[in-house]
Design a protein around this motif. Sequence first.
Motif, PDB file in Angstrom:
ATOM      1  N   CYS A   1      16.903  50.699  14.077  1.00  0.00           N
ATOM      2  CA  CYS A   1      15.775  50.260  13.432  1.00  0.00           C
ATOM      3  C   CYS A   1      15.205  48.887  14.216  1.00  0.00           C
ATOM      4  N   GLU A   2      15.625  48.242  14.971  1.00  0.00           N
ATOM      5  CA  GLU A   2      15.859  46.461  16.197  1.00  0.00           C
ATOM      6  C   GLU A   2      16.010  45.604  14.630  1.00  0.00           C
ATOM      7  N   LYS A   3      16.337  46.229  13.970  1.00  0.00           N
ATOM      8  CA  LYS A   3      16.524  45.444  12.766  1.00  0.00           C
ATOM      9  C   LYS A   3      18.027  44.033  13.436  1.00  0.00           C
ATOM     10  N   GLY A   4      19.156  43.914  14.097  1.00  0.00           N
ATOM     11  CA  GLY A   4      19.849  42.909  14.621  1.00  0.00           C
ATOM     12  C   GLY A   4      21.101  43.023  13.388  1.00  0.00           C
ATOM     13  N   ASN A   5      20.909  44.425  12.731  1.00  0.00           N
ATOM     14  CA  ASN A   5      22.212  44.364  12.162  1.00  0.00           C
ATOM     15  C   ASN A   5      23.201  44.953  12.312  1.00  0.00           C
ATOM     16  N   GLY A   6      23.462  45.020  13.107  1.00  0.00           N
ATOM     17  CA  GLY A   6      24.253  45.836  13.866  1.00  0.00           C
ATOM     18  C   GLY A   6      25.654  44.900  14.152  1.00  0.00           C
ATOM     19  N   GLU A   7      27.320  44.810  14.333  1.00  0.00           N
ATOM     20  CA  GLU A   7      28.632  44.607  14.092  1.00  0.00           C
ATOM     21  C   GLU A   7      29.209  44.798  14.640  1.00  0.00           C
ATOM     22  N   LEU A   8      30.019  43.770  15.622  1.00  0.00           N
ATOM     23  CA  LEU A   8      31.168  44.331  16.047  1.00  0.00           C
ATOM     24  C   LEU A   8      31.894  43.071  16.505  1.00  0.00           C
ATOM     25  N   SER A   9      33.499  43.912  16.590  1.00  0.00           N
ATOM     26  CA  SER A   9      34.715  43.741  16.794  1.00  0.00           C
ATOM     27  C   SER A   9      35.759  43.966  17.369  1.00  0.00           C
ATOM     28  N   VAL A  10      37.327  42.852  17.306  1.00  0.00           N
ATOM     29  CA  VAL A  10      37.910  43.571  18.713  1.00  0.00           C
ATOM     30  C   VAL A  10      39.265  42.869  18.145  1.00  0.00           C
ATOM     31  N   THR A  11      39.661  44.403  18.519  1.00  0.00           N
ATOM     32  CA  THR A  11      41.325  44.190  17.642  1.00  0.00           C
ATOM     33  C   THR A  11      42.961  44.524  18.873  1.00  0.00           C
ATOM     34  N   PRO A  12      43.623  43.317  19.244  1.00  0.00           N
ATOM     35  CA  PRO A  12      43.995  43.586  20.431  1.00  0.00           C
ATOM     36  C   PRO A  12      45.407  43.998  19.861  1.00  0.00           C
ATOM     37  N   TYR A  13      46.320  44.638  20.981  1.00  0.00           N
ATOM     38  CA  TYR A  13      47.474  44.631  20.232  1.00  0.00           C
ATOM     39  C   TYR A  13      48.087  44.783  22.078  1.00  0.00           C
ATOM     40  N   ILE A  14      49.443  44.377  22.052  1.00  0.00           N
ATOM     41  CA  ILE A  14      50.658  44.274  22.910  1.00  0.00           C
ATOM     42  C   ILE A  14      51.795  44.458  22.422  1.00  0.00           C
ATOM     43  N   ASN A  15      52.518  45.486  22.761  1.00  0.00           N
ATOM     44  CA  ASN A  15      54.027  45.856  22.125  1.00  0.00           C
ATOM     45  C   ASN A  15      54.852  44.176  22.702  1.00  0.00           C
TER      46      ASN A  15
END
Length: 504
Positions: free
Chosen positions: A213-227
């Motif tokens: 509802c256009e409230k700016g209440n999103g959330e975003l994160s990232v998880t990297p992986y390497i062997n």
Amino acid sequence: MDSCRNRSNIYKCKYCSNRCRSFRRNENFVACGDTFLLQATEPNVNENITIQNWQVSSSNIEILEENNSVTNAVLIATYNTYTFEWWLKKQGTLQEDVFCNVKEEIEVNFVEEPRSDFEIIHPVCENGVATLNAGEANLNYEWTYDNDNGVLVSEEDTLQEIKLKWNTDVAEDSTHIVTLSVTDDFGCSTDSTNIIREPKGITLTFTMEDETCEKGNGELSVTPYINEIDTVFTYLWTMENDVNDFSYLEDSIYNLGDTLVAGWYKIKVNYRNNCFKIDSIEIKNLGALEADITNSGELKGFVPHEVTFNDASSFDDGEGAGASYIWRFYLTEKAPESSKINFDSEDPATVKFEDKETDEIKGKDEEHKNPVVKFIEPGFYRTHLKVTSKEKCVSKITFPEIIEIEANLEVKMPNIFSPNSAIPENRFFKPDFGEKIEAVSTFDCKVFNRWGKEIYSWTNENEGWDGKINGNVAATGTYYYVAEIKDLTGNITKSKNSFYLVGE
């Protein structure tokens, strides 16, 4: 040299002149490397041919193999230019003592084969650039590599040194086969093959919660992986339309709170040896909508007047499935288009919807989305719509156009008149519409006597009855009329009554 020319026996010389000839030999007189094949005639010729003598002009030449039946010799030498000569004897078939000798000379240029080995600087990152250097000059180079994802990124005009990269995701160490073929000005060529090792890269997994509802209440994160073990990551975020600035936030989580609006977000994750990976993700605006209204039908008319309203709201999913609608109509003073209605505090007017009087049209069905409304009271109306998406997001709008509803198009008829009146206005029995005469679409009026017989009729709203029947003034008495008026919006009004005519 033809030996027949030195013989006195005419028969023998004639035979030799017909039979002796120069034998075909290999026309390529450049030896790539240290061997060269001398061929004096075609191997499959079925003639009695022998090599009388092979001679070379240098002691550096070694005859590796002789085959007198096919007149071949394979020679080996150091790199230089040498002259070869050989004597060939072809024995005749008519007389045993008839034979011909031919002497041939050629020069063979032994050249050193070009080097095709090359050096490799391997990439240090996934999709990094590998540098390949052949180290030679004045040669023709042809590079081939193992798959279609290889991209040549060299900026130089020469192929002596090239730069390659592969645009593929690498979960583990990956190898690519590269082959170089070189050719010199003599046409001598060699090739060699090497393997390029591309190091493993990282994969990025996003965790995303869309805003509502256009409230700016999103959330975003990232998880990297390497062997790999103990790999250190750093993070830089930006918006998609600002790709050159990754300095907004240095964290694996982009934002917390109510400020993460819908849009594209880009991250740059750095790891070993200044390697990095860039990826993008979109935060969507779930449930967002913007209410809007259109209409069909005239917005001005007489009671009862019908208008169809259409929902023109825009939804984030493009369709608005599951949305609900509330329509209300408010009586107001005629005001500028910018005037607004307080949806929750003011009392709505009563209208007709689906043949029922109501002060609110509410529902999710098609008839509630695009209602057909009948206005049953005169006045100025404003229309208000409240839309709620399936995610419970709300948008409201007041229709900018005023709906103007007038009372019924009533007709005023005189209750008495006299064809012989001294006042001209009283000499005709005719309708009086006043200022509303422009709203009349059709008009029909009939006059009857006391016994119900029709004695006169007309259809022009500007005309009337002069009180005469067949040219004579009608008898004094009571008469009756029936009138039907249709306005410009299609509403029909009927009127009937009695009136008194004063005759002679």
